[in-house]
Design an enzyme around this catalytic site. Structure first.
Site, PDB file in Angstrom:
ATOM      1  N   GLY A 158     -29.287  -8.500 -27.446  1.00 23.28           N
ATOM      2  CA  GLY A 158     -29.287  -7.117 -26.728  1.00 23.28           C
ATOM      3  C   GLY A 158     -28.506  -6.008 -26.975  1.00 23.28           C
ATOM      4  O   GLY A 158     -27.610  -6.209 -27.902  1.00 23.28           O
ATOM      5  N   HIS A 217     -24.987  -7.567 -18.922  1.00 24.07           N
ATOM      6  CA  HIS A 217     -24.179  -7.238 -20.024  1.00 24.07           C
ATOM      7  C   HIS A 217     -24.882  -5.656 -20.282  1.00 24.07           C
ATOM      8  O   HIS A 217     -24.007  -4.651 -20.271  1.00 24.07           O
ATOM      9  CB  HIS A 217     -24.236  -8.150 -21.166  1.00 24.07           C
ATOM     10  CG  HIS A 217     -23.608  -7.745 -22.158  1.00 24.07           C
ATOM     11  ND1 HIS A 217     -22.181  -8.254 -22.640  1.00 24.07           N
ATOM     12  CD2 HIS A 217     -23.653  -6.789 -23.077  1.00 24.07           C
ATOM     13  CE1 HIS A 217     -21.810  -7.679 -23.595  1.00 24.07           C
ATOM     14  NE2 HIS A 217     -22.541  -6.819 -23.996  1.00 24.07           N
ATOM     15  N   GLU A 218     -26.155  -5.791 -20.578  1.00 19.19           N
ATOM     16  CA  GLU A 218     -26.541  -4.199 -21.105  1.00 19.19           C
ATOM     17  C   GLU A 218     -26.484  -3.156 -19.813  1.00 19.19           C
ATOM     18  O   GLU A 218     -26.162  -2.013 -20.130  1.00 19.19           O
ATOM     19  CB  GLU A 218     -27.986  -4.553 -21.601  1.00 19.19           C
ATOM     20  CG  GLU A 218     -28.325  -5.371 -22.595  1.00 19.19           C
ATOM     21  CD  GLU A 218     -27.395  -5.185 -23.947  1.00 19.19           C
ATOM     22  OE1 GLU A 218     -26.729  -4.423 -24.034  1.00 19.19           O
ATOM     23  OE2 GLU A 218     -26.887  -6.425 -24.419  1.00 19.19           O
TER      24      GLU A 218
HETATM   25 ZN   LIG Z   1     -22.500  -5.537 -25.388  1.00 14.54          ZN
END
Ligand SMILES: [Zn+2]
Length: 182
Positions: A46, A131-132
């Site tokens: 990602g 996370h993104e």
């Molecule tokens: Zn990262």
């Protein structure tokens, strides 16, 4: 291919909340392409726009052979957590640590053409969405670790060769110096 350089921890852009996309135009399509090319080249699972220095709410993902992107994401998370899963980040090369995340995530947003999209992810895909999306809020995975892991991670970051090294300000002479110090 338009591979961009990935910003590393310490760069203020990674701590700056990104702005919502308002124009679903050619520039946005180029950003999605740059993110995709840079993520696949790294390679990574990602990549969020701030990681290539762009303060817009866009990320790309490549998990379980599924390649995609999401603009202006919002998340609904399961209460059930995966406390042990290892997580890394392209902005912290070579480092990965157990990072607690929700096991399931529903991500709503838009594709680059401005059409509404709903994505459902479990395990690694859910971890990637969280996370993104965090990146778009200036939040980094070290912020999500338990205090013990964070301590270990911070020590490893301080010791990492990529961390805090100023860009060289000298140029090498193009001429051989035959071993003489200059
Ligand atoms: Zn990262």
């Amino acid at each position: 291919m338009a591979i961009q350089s990935i910003r590393l921890f310490g760069d203020p852009v990674l701590r700056t909340p990104a702005a919502p996309v308002t124009d679903f135009d050619k520039e946005l399509r180029k950003l999605v392409k740059d993110l995709t090319d840079t993520m696949l080249d790294a390679p990574g699972a990602g990549l969020a726009a701030p990681q290539i220095g762009v303060g817009l709410r866009v990320f790309t993902y490549y998990v379980d052979d599924q390649l995609g992107h999401l603009v202006n994401p919002s998340l609904d998370l399961s209460d059930e957590m995966d406390e042990e899963g290892e997580e890394g980040c392209l902005s912290f090369p070579g480092l990965s640590y157990p990072t607690p995340r929700a096991i399931r995530a529903v991500a709503k947003g838009f594709n680059m053409h401005g059409e509404p999209v709903t994505l459902e992810g479990t395990d690694l895909m859910a971890r990637c969405f969280q996370h993104e999306t965090d990146h778009l809020d200036g939040i980094l995975f070290i912020d999500r670790m338990d205090p013990e892991q964070r301590k270990l991670a911070k020590k490893a970051i301080r010791e990492a060769e990529w961390f805090g090294t100023p860009a060289p300000t000298f140029k090498l002479s193009p001429h051989a110096t035959h071993g003489k110090a200059l």
